[in-house]
Design a protein around this motif. Structure first.
Motif, PDB file in Angstrom:
ATOM      1  N   VAL A 241       0.845  -1.203   0.000  1.00 55.17           N
ATOM      2  CA  VAL A 241       0.000   0.000   0.000  1.00 55.17           C
ATOM      3  C   VAL A 241       0.876   1.248   0.000  1.00 55.17           C
ATOM      4  O   VAL A 241       0.629   2.208  -0.732  1.00 55.17           O
ATOM      5  CB  VAL A 241      -0.963  -0.011   1.206  1.00 55.17           C
ATOM      6  N   GLY A 242       1.958   1.230   0.792  1.00 53.24           N
ATOM      7  CA  GLY A 242       2.868   2.370   0.819  1.00 53.24           C
ATOM      8  C   GLY A 242       3.512   2.615  -0.539  1.00 53.24           C
ATOM      9  O   GLY A 242       3.659   3.751  -0.975  1.00 53.24           O
ATOM     10  N   SER A 243       3.877   1.525  -1.233  1.00 58.43           N
ATOM     11  CA  SER A 243       4.574   1.679  -2.510  1.00 58.43           C
ATOM     12  C   SER A 243       3.658   2.282  -3.570  1.00 58.43           C
ATOM     13  O   SER A 243       4.116   2.955  -4.486  1.00 58.43           O
ATOM     14  CB  SER A 243       5.118   0.333  -2.986  1.00 58.43           C
ATOM     15  N   LEU A 244       2.345   2.043  -3.448  1.00 60.62           N
ATOM     16  CA  LEU A 244       1.417   2.623  -4.427  1.00 60.62           C
ATOM     17  C   LEU A 244       1.291   4.128  -4.236  1.00 60.62           C
ATOM     18  O   LEU A 244       0.808   4.831  -5.108  1.00 60.62           O
ATOM     19  CB  LEU A 244       0.041   1.974  -4.287  1.00 60.62           C
ATOM     20  N   GLN A 245       1.715   4.626  -3.067  1.00 59.16           N
ATOM     21  CA  GLN A 245       1.569   6.042  -2.776  1.00 59.16           C
ATOM     22  C   GLN A 245       2.815   6.852  -3.079  1.00 59.16           C
ATOM     23  O   GLN A 245       2.862   8.037  -2.786  1.00 59.16           O
ATOM     24  CB  GLN A 245       1.201   6.231  -1.296  1.00 59.16           C
ATOM     25  N   VAL A 246       3.846   6.205  -3.649  1.00 59.00           N
ATOM     26  CA  VAL A 246       5.112   6.919  -3.860  1.00 59.00           C
ATOM     27  C   VAL A 246       4.881   8.163  -4.708  1.00 59.00           C
ATOM     28  O   VAL A 246       4.217   8.114  -5.740  1.00 59.00           O
ATOM     29  CB  VAL A 246       6.155   5.991  -4.515  1.00 59.00           C
ATOM     30  N   PHE A 247       5.377   9.290  -4.216  1.00 59.59           N
ATOM     31  CA  PHE A 247       5.200  10.539  -4.960  1.00 59.59           C
ATOM     32  C   PHE A 247       6.417  11.445  -4.849  1.00 59.59           C
ATOM     33  O   PHE A 247       7.012  11.829  -5.854  1.00 59.59           O
ATOM     34  CB  PHE A 247       3.948  11.278  -4.488  1.00 59.59           C
TER      35      PHE A 247
END
Lengths: 313, 274
Positions: A241-247
């Protein structure tokens, strides 16, 4: 005030009657009061916005032009036809997959190393964990500096006689760079969670396995992994889930480039909504992101019975 | 373990350390190098200078931006602790009608990343005239999705407290608030510590929200300010960026080194064991 004086409150209740505010009722009220701030927050900042995302996604909304027109499934059709969607999904998938695999295996490897009876493990644990507390953008800037064509990493490779590539400008190396930067930033957290789990594995089990003649690898496969599988599941969900939020890393290191090779979904969403001012289309991308997060979390949760071992089952 | 095995293990650990420690070291030392030396591959600066640090404060209101990040992170942390300990306590220890349904609604917050709702949140704060203020950076993390994880951690902790403690408190005539404040909360220190660390770091690192919500430089937060040190051609002023980055990282790093036991163990033992 006069009303109170006119009708003075008198103690009319009979002493035998139970008070209205008995313990159960008080608890009921306390429970609701205690959760009120959180509940208001979730409704105002999660549930309502989520509903609005759905509503916006049905509209063509250009903020600059001031238009807000109902287009039904138009944005969804446009998304399906968007030539940039495929690359964005591929970049997101590559980042997530690369990061999760590398992060979990490195975290587990370090945790096993630090779980040995050895002096100085606390010192090493501190070193591995330290990037977690370095400001994310600061960490990213340093790596951006190191990964420059004439930066520290190529400088180091030069001393070994290797001519390094321009990391952030190459199609393949840019994505690898972003993954590596995030890997070393966050792996310490998973390592600590694994370490806590490893310390909960009873030593007798290892003794028993040793007596049965199991090799170190077999002990790891058959004792360690099954017993810490709930932690593996939890860390993998959190990491995915954290990796999908990389910005921030993308915005600072590559701005989605070169080409679109590192334009992950969140970065594409940001570009569409806040750079091109297509809020309706951005909302459609948001929903896609939400569906992906939901599906992956659900999938991992369903898989827990398959590969997560709980002692009390 | 044999001597040889131990030496091998230390060797592996030392090699593994490099990518974790080297960037921070490089950040701090390169920030002391003069511009012409900055790309040289040396571990120590030959002629250390504080020039970059001077520019950090001259080019932007960095002190102000630093203060912004600090006060936002402190308010968010304290606020989250209040919100999440109250809610976590209620879900763990109070039997009230509707608790199950409400808990599911709150848990839904864990599944909705901030990025998904950033567009409507921007519109909501815009319509309230709160864009380019710090309100969104305070209210959203404190009450929205990020606080749900905190509530979940607190709940997991409060569940483990023995019933007898609160029954003894009841005997002494404590009400719900008294039981929460005087009996349970003081015991929740590890959970409070973990939640405080998580929340502070989350707020300190926030990047998407500031660049979406803030537009004037004296309201920027640190992560946003760090990327603004560019020359007239848009090229990064590396030594200044690295000096500012060092300033942003050092205080937290120092606190971490001093309190690393509480840091690491707090995070490890707080219901996250799985």
């Amino acid at each position: 005030m006069t009303l109170l004086v006119d009708k003075p409150v008198t103690a009319t209740s009979k002493p035998a009657r139970a008070p209205y505010w008995n313990m159960r009722r008080r608890d009921e009220l306390a429970g609701w009061l205690f959760i009120t701030p959180q509940l208001i927050g979730i409704v105002a900042f999660v549930i309502v916005p989520l509903g609005l995302v759905v509503w916006y996604s049905l509209h063509e909304w250009n903020v600059l032009a001031g238009t807000f027109d109902f287009v039904g499934a138009g944005n969804y059709k446009a998304l399906a036809d968007d030539a940039r969607l495929g690359p964005a999904l591929r970049a997101t998938g590559m980042f997530s997959l690369g990061l999760v695999v590398l992060n979990l295996s490195l975290a587990l490897f370090l945790a096993v190393l630090l779980n040995q009876k050895l002096r100085g493990t606390v010192f090493f644990r501190t070193l591995f964990f330290s990037p977690v507390v370095v400001t994310l953008v600061a960490w990213t800037i340093v790596w951006g500096f190191l990964l420059q064509d004439n930066g520290g990493i190529n400088g180091f490779l030069n001393t070994l006689g290797i001519d390094g590539p321009n990391w952030l400008r190459g199609d393949a190396t840019a994505m690898i760079s972003v993954i590596v930067v995030q890997l070393f930033k966050g792996v310490g957290l998973n390592m600590v969670l694994f370490l806590a789990a490893l310390q909960g594995v009873p030593a007798e089990l290892y003794e028993a396995a040793r007596i049965d003649g199991a090799s170190a690898w077999a002990r790891f496969r058959r004792v360690t992994v099954p017993l810490i599988s709930p932690t593996i599941l939890l860390t993998s969900i959190l990491t995915v889930v954290g990796s999908l939020q990389v910005f921030a890393q993308i915005a600072v290191l590559t701005q989605g480039g070169p080409g679109t090779s590192t334009t992950v979904l969140v970065y594409y969403l940001y570009q569409q909504a806040f750079q091109f001012h297509h809020f309706g289309y951005g909302a459609t991308i948001s929903l896609l992101l939400f569906v992906i997060v939901l599906a992956l979390t659900f999938l991992q949760w369903r898989m827990r019975r398959k590969w997560a071992f709980y002692e009390n089952q | 373990m044999s001597r040889k095995g131990k030496l091998l293990l230390y060797g592996v650990l030392l090699v593994c350390c490099v990518p974790f420690v080297f960037p921070t070291w490089w950040m701090a030392t390169a920030s002391l190098k003069p511009v012409n030396e900055i790309f040289a591959f040396t571990l120590f600066p030959h002629a250390p200078t504080l020039d970059a640090y001077r520019q950090v404060f001259e080019l932007q209101p960095f002190g102000r931006q630093y203060l912004n990040s600090c006060y936002i992170a402190v308010i968010v942390t304290l606020g989250t602790l209040v919100v999440s300990s109250l809610a976590g306590y209620a879900f763990a220890r109070i039997k009230f009608r509707g608790a199950g349904v409400v808990f599911l609604v709150v848990l839904a917050g864990l599944l909705v990343p901030n990025e998904v709702t950033i567009i409507p949140l921007y519109r909501m704060f815009d319509s309230l005239g709160l864009v380019n203020t710090h309100w969104p950076l305070i209210l959203i993390p404190m009450l929205g999705a990020p606080s749900v994880l905190a509530t979940f951690i607190m709940r997991q902790f409060f569940i483990t407290l023995p019933r007898e403690l609160e029954e003894a408190g009841r005997m002494d005539g404590l009400g719900r608030l008294g039981l929460f404040w005087q009996v349970s909360l003081p015991l929740a220190r590890p959970a409070i510590g973990a939640v405080a660390i998580f929340t502070f770091l989350h707020s300190w690192n926030l990047y998407l929200e500031p660049i979406v919500f803030l537009s004037s430089k004296d309201r920027f937060t640190i992560p946003q300010a760090l990327t603004q040190y560019v020359d007239a051609y848009g090229g990064a002023m590396w030594n200044v960026q690295l000096a500012a980055a060092t300033l942003s990282a050092l205080p937290v790093l120092i606190i971490f080194v001093l309190a690393q036991r509480q840091f690491v163990e707090g995070l490890a033992q707080t219901g996250l064991k799985g």
